[in-house]
Scaffold this motif. Structure first.
Motif, PDB file in Angstrom:
ATOM      1  N   GLY A  68       3.519  -5.929  -6.023  1.00 22.03           N
ATOM      2  CA  GLY A  68       2.538  -5.281  -6.881  1.00 22.03           C
ATOM      3  C   GLY A  68       1.124  -5.727  -6.567  1.00 22.03           C
ATOM      4  O   GLY A  68       0.166  -5.216  -7.154  1.00 22.03           O
ATOM      5  N   MET A  69       0.980  -6.680  -5.621  1.00 18.55           N
ATOM      6  CA  MET A  69      -0.324  -7.226  -5.270  1.00 18.55           C
ATOM      7  C   MET A  69      -0.727  -6.767  -3.864  1.00 18.55           C
ATOM      8  O   MET A  69      -0.080  -7.121  -2.882  1.00 18.55           O
ATOM      9  N   ASP A  98       7.159   5.006   7.055  1.00 15.15           N
ATOM     10  CA  ASP A  98       6.350   5.113   5.845  1.00 15.15           C
ATOM     11  C   ASP A  98       6.458   3.856   4.993  1.00 15.15           C
ATOM     12  O   ASP A  98       5.445   3.294   4.553  1.00 15.15           O
ATOM     13  N   GLU A  99       7.675   3.427   4.741  1.00 16.49           N
ATOM     14  CA  GLU A  99       7.864   2.259   3.891  1.00 16.49           C
ATOM     15  C   GLU A  99       7.352   0.992   4.566  1.00 16.49           C
ATOM     16  O   GLU A  99       6.819   0.094   3.904  1.00 16.49           O
ATOM     17  N   GLY A 100       7.490   0.909   5.883  1.00 23.70           N
ATOM     18  CA  GLY A 100       6.996  -0.253   6.615  1.00 23.70           C
ATOM     19  C   GLY A 100       5.488  -0.414   6.474  1.00 23.70           C
ATOM     20  O   GLY A 100       4.986  -1.535   6.289  1.00 23.70           O
ATOM     21  N   ASP A 157       1.371  -8.023  -0.657  1.00 21.54           N
ATOM     22  CA  ASP A 157       1.745  -9.444  -0.570  1.00 21.54           C
ATOM     23  C   ASP A 157       3.264  -9.533  -0.523  1.00 21.54           C
ATOM     24  O   ASP A 157       3.952  -8.937  -1.356  1.00 21.54           O
ATOM     25  N   THR A 158       3.791 -10.277   0.454  1.00 20.01           N
ATOM     26  CA  THR A 158       5.247 -10.361   0.619  1.00 20.01           C
ATOM     27  C   THR A 158       5.939 -11.016  -0.573  1.00 20.01           C
ATOM     28  O   THR A 158       7.119 -10.782  -0.810  1.00 20.01           O
ATOM     29  N   GLU A 218       8.492   4.586  -3.991  1.00 22.25           N
ATOM     30  CA  GLU A 218       8.969   3.649  -4.993  1.00 22.25           C
ATOM     31  C   GLU A 218       9.105   2.240  -4.436  1.00 22.25           C
ATOM     32  O   GLU A 218       9.451   1.317  -5.169  1.00 22.25           O
ATOM     33  N   VAL A 219       8.803   2.073  -3.151  1.00 25.45           N
ATOM     34  CA  VAL A 219       8.987   0.776  -2.508  1.00 25.45           C
ATOM     35  C   VAL A 219       7.933  -0.231  -2.961  1.00 25.45           C
ATOM     36  O   VAL A 219       8.168  -1.439  -2.934  1.00 25.45           O
ATOM     37  N   VAL A 220       6.763   0.256  -3.406  1.00 23.03           N
ATOM     38  CA  VAL A 220       5.717  -0.622  -3.920  1.00 23.03           C
ATOM     39  C   VAL A 220       5.196  -0.057  -5.236  1.00 23.03           C
ATOM     40  O   VAL A 220       5.379   1.117  -5.547  1.00 23.03           O
ATOM     41  N   GLN A 221       4.538  -0.920  -6.000  1.00 22.26           N
ATOM     42  CA  GLN A 221       3.983  -0.500  -7.285  1.00 22.26           C
ATOM     43  C   GLN A 221       2.746   0.355  -7.074  1.00 22.26           C
ATOM     44  O   GLN A 221       1.905   0.068  -6.223  1.00 22.26           O
TER      45      GLN A 221
END
Length: 229
Positions: free
Chosen positions: A63-64, A49-51, A58-59, A134-137
């Protein structure tokens, strides 16, 4: 007379195959949902999921999202099609349309079926209580639990049920496939938008699709029993 009997037999045989195929698909999807829910509760899907969510960002700035700015705006617009406000408006319009066509039993059935599915979605969210990613915005505001995706499940329940019901009352054979195809397309796009916006794990969306599909299949069977062919 013999030709008419042969034609009726062919129709009955085709209908019976469709019923059994729908039952088989619903059973397989229900089993898949049961297994997926177990994997999610045990945390076995977290890495996957997180992958996937990280692949869509964007690495250098999580948040992008990847892709042009118009793609993000498009996803925000698409995801609104699975919101409670839009779905409620859509169901209300369809029920009014059915009532104007004097399909009162179908209108009542559609309303009860969709409201029941929405209740099931809320119960599953509360029972499983999986936190949001919570891994990304998050690119849109969310407040409730994560599994299954409410947008994916509610859109599957609503659009698939409406597609099936509208195809039942369509008299032109070619157009009977139009409503289900549109329903499936909208359901897929809404679910994918939730992943892109970072508010759901992929397994949340797949679980929502599965639960919605099982409910829609159950509604189809109930409609055949209560409303006739």
């Amino acid at each position: 007379m013999q030709r008419i009997k042969h034609h009726i037999t062919r129709i009955a045989s085709s209908t019976e195959r469709r019923v059994w195929m729908t039952a088989l698909v619903a059973a397989l999807v229900a089993y898949f949902l049961f297994e997926l829910t177990g994997e999610v509760l045990e945390g076995e899907t977290r890495a996957f999921d997180e992958g996937v969510l990280l692949m869509l960002r964007d690495t250098t700035d999580l948040g992008m999202p990847v892709g042009p700015a118009w793609l993000t705006k498009m996803m925000v617009d698409i995801t609104a099609l699975g919101g409670v406000t839009v779905l409620t408006l859509l169901v209300t319009l369809v029920v009014v349309y059915l009532a104007l066509r004097r399909k009162f039993r179908t209108a009542i059935f559609v309303t009860a079926s969709i409201l029941g599915g929405w209740g099931l979605s809320s119960a599953m969210k509360i029972g499983i209580a999986r936190p949001r990613p919570e891994v990304v915005q998050h690119l849109v505001e969310v407040t409730d639990m994560s599994f299954p995706s409410g947008h994916a499940m509610l859109s599957a329940i609503t659009y698939l049920t409406l597609g099936a019901m509208l195809s039942r009352i369509e008299e032109q054979p070619a157009l009977r496939y139009f409503f289900p195809i549109v329903a499936v397309l909208l359901t897929l796009l809404i679910g994918l938008s939730r992943i892109y916006l970072g508010v759901h794990y992929p397994t949340d969306v797949v679980g929502g699709w599965a639960a919605g599909m099982v409910w829609a299949c159950g509604s189809w069977f109930a409609a055949r029993w209560l409303l006739g062919r």
